[in-house]
Structure formats: C-alpha cells, structure tokens
Design an enzyme around this catalytic site. Structure first.
Site, mmCIF file in Angstrom:
data_model
loop_
_atom_site.group_PDB
_atom_site.id
_atom_site.type_symbol
_atom_site.label_atom_id
_atom_site.label_comp_id
_atom_site.label_asym_id
_atom_site.label_seq_id
_atom_site.Cartn_x
_atom_site.Cartn_y
_atom_site.Cartn_z
ATOM 1 C CG ASP A 1 -0.325 -0.679 2.259
ATOM 2 O OD1 ASP A 1 0.723 -0.092 2.678
ATOM 3 O OD2 ASP A 1 -0.831 -0.609 3.569
ATOM 4 C CG ASN B 1 -9.014 -1.220 12.143
ATOM 5 O OD1 ASN B 1 -8.040 -2.518 11.417
ATOM 6 N ND2 ASN B 1 -9.611 -0.395 11.438
ATOM 7 C CG HIS C 1 -5.644 -2.108 8.386
ATOM 8 N ND1 HIS C 1 -5.808 -1.057 9.698
ATOM 9 C CD2 HIS C 1 -4.507 -2.134 8.577
ATOM 10 C CE1 HIS C 1 -4.911 -0.270 9.355
ATOM 11 N NE2 HIS C 1 -3.970 -0.873 9.403
ATOM 12 C CD GLU D 1 -8.588 0.884 7.859
ATOM 13 O OE1 GLU D 1 -9.022 0.310 8.250
ATOM 14 O OE2 GLU D 1 -8.822 1.888 7.723
HETATM 15 C C1 GLP Z 1 -0.538 0.321 8.733
HETATM 16 C C2 GLP Z 1 -0.396 -0.179 7.762
HETATM 17 C C3 GLP Z 1 -0.967 -1.923 7.296
HETATM 18 C C4 GLP Z 1 0.347 -2.473 9.085
HETATM 19 C C5 GLP Z 1 -0.437 -1.390 9.599
HETATM 20 C C6 GLP Z 1 0.153 -1.876 11.488
HETATM 21 O O1 GLP Z 1 -2.043 1.032 8.649
HETATM 22 N N1 GLP Z 1 -1.101 -0.209 6.777
HETATM 23 O O2 GLP Z 1 0.403 -2.597 6.450
HETATM 24 O O3 GLP Z 1 -0.400 -3.687 9.309
HETATM 25 O O4 GLP Z 1 -0.424 -0.542 10.052
HETATM 26 O O5 GLP Z 1 0.613 -1.071 11.786
HETATM 27 P P1 GLP Z 1 2.092 -1.582 13.309
HETATM 28 O O6 GLP Z 1 2.988 -2.428 12.808
HETATM 29 O O7 GLP Z 1 2.781 -0.145 13.227
HETATM 30 O O8 GLP Z 1 1.154 -2.045 13.781
#
Ligand code: GLP
Length: 243
Positions: free
Chosen positions: A67, A136, A138, A143
């Site tokens: 992304d 959440n 995702h 989402e």
């Molecule tokens: C962002 C990214 C995701 C990632 C998520 C969790 O939203 N787009 O790909 O998995 O954050 O991030 P973290 O690993 O910092 O909890």
C-alpha cells in the site's frame, strides 16, 4: 495455518526473517510482497544484517508493496516509498527498478490502481506476502467492511487507523485520509502468506482474526481460507491463543 511462537519482538523478527531468507534462497528470483508499519521493521533489520554478512542476495528479487498513502510525495518521510528505502532497499543489493509500490502521487485513483494491478499480474503473482495486522484487523489498508474480492483500490482510512498512524505525523490533520492498497483478493492469491504480530495490544484482534468467524468486519479473518499462512507472533500477541 502455522503459528510460530516467539519470545519477544526480536525473536519474532528473527523467525520471520528466516522464513523470508528461505524463500529468497529457494527461489532467488522470487516476488516478495512487502509490508510497512512498525512491526516488520525488526524483520528488515535482520535481513539487512544477513545480507551484510554475505548470507543473502537480493539481486534477482522483485518486490511489490501492499500500500501507499494517496497524496504523499516519495520524499515525505511518512510515505511508504520512503519507509521501504530507509528500512530495506538502500541497505541491500536489490535492483530498484524491480521494487514497486502504488504511485501515491497519481491523483487519478482508477489509473493508480489499474497500473498497480497490471504490474502485479505481469509479475505472475506474489510468492510470499509479508503482512502486519492493524488494530481493527486490517491488512494492507483493507479496512473493516470492504468486500473480500477486491484488487488494488483506493480506500478511505477509518478514524481508528488514522489515529493509530498519527504517531508518525505532526498531528491527526496531517495523516492522509486515503490510501491505495492491494485488495484482499490480490493478497489471497499470494502463494504464501507470512504475518508478523507483536504486543499485547494486538492479542484480541489476533485471536478474532484466526479463531473467530470469517467476516469482512475483520479483514484478516479471510486468511483462514488461505492454504499457506504462517503467523509469527510474540508471547504478548499470542496471549489469547490456545497453546
Ligand atoms: C498500517 C499499514 C499496515 C500495517 C498496519 C499495522 O496501517 N498500512 O500494512 O499492518 O499499519 O501497523 P503496525 O505494525 O505499526 O501496528
């Protein structure tokens, strides 16, 4: 689904890096799907260390990221382009012309997403997709509530996600409100999935994603239907998962 129990974040990172290394060694010209967020940073550090020791060669590897924020230029430190260069690409011998992310600066969402889908298809799909897990549920920026059968698309980020990512920006207003993300369908087409999860704050969602119902309300729950998923998580994140 296989769950690898790690003692702590460092152990999780090492175990995940081992799985990625095995993929690169077994198929030097593999297509790796990569992820951002704080969780995979230690995994990338470990890969860089092994590259420096001469144990890993990225010269034939191709990467596609999950992304990118819409509207953030590549030189913005919070763009995922910047993140990938800073945490991995500039430290290893990867051919930068074979590292792909959605083009966050393409204002035409349809074009940005169609172009990215075209790249993924022309590569013949993803051998190993690395994933983090949002609070959440995702994956990428898919989402809750979105259809499962999407390819790359433009999403409106939820307030929860914007707040979770606020820590990286000066204020909540600076967090982009939209992103381009590989869809669940694309992720599910990867031959192998590797998810990294760390910390107590992920324990409930990790449980819901893999031991609850498969529902678009918990996007990661679709991974229960994939036939090659490895989850590497630390003890804190696994607190609610039966031994
Ligand atoms: C962002 C990214 C995701 C990632 C998520 C969790 O939203 N787009 O790909 O998995 O954050 O991030 P973290 O690993 O910092 O909890």
């Amino acid at each position: 689904m296989r769950i690898y129990r790690a003692k702590d974040y460092k152990d999780m990172s090492r175990k995940a890096a081992n799985i990625i290394s095995a993929q690169i060694i077994m198929k030097p010209n593999c297509v790796l799907g990569l992820a951002t967020g704080s969780t995979p940073i230690g995994t990338y550090e470990q890969l860089v260390e092994w590259y420096r020791k001469g144990d890993l060669d990225f010269s034939d590897v191709t990467t596609v990221n999950l992304d990118e924020y819409k509207g953030l230029p590549r030189d913005n430190e919070q763009s995922y382009y910047y993140f990938m260069h800073d945490n991995l690409f500039k430290h290893v011998n990867i051919d930068l012309s074979r590292t792909y992310l959605p083009d966050g600066m393409e204002p035409d969402s349809k074009k940005a997403c169609d172009d990215y889908n075209h790249i993924i298809h022309s590569l013949g799909g993803i051998d190993l997709q690395l994933l983090g897990l949002g609070h959440n549920g995702h994956i990428g920026f898919n989402e809750p509530g979105l259809a499962f059968e999407t390819e790359t698309h433009c999403v409106d980020l939820t307030e929860k996600t914007m707040k979770a990512n606020q820590r990286f920006f000066a204020s909540l207003d600076d967090v982009p409100k939209q992103a381009y993300t590989m869809g669940t369908k694309t992720i599910m087409q990867a031959k192998k999935i590797l998810m990294v999860v760390s910390g107590k704050d992920k324990a409930q969602i990790l449980h819901d994603a893999f031991f609850g119902p498969v529902t678009p309300q918990v996007p990661a729950s679709i991974l229960q239907m994939h036939n090659d998923v490895s989850i590497v998580a630390d003890e804190d994140a696994l607190a609610l998962i039966p031994q």
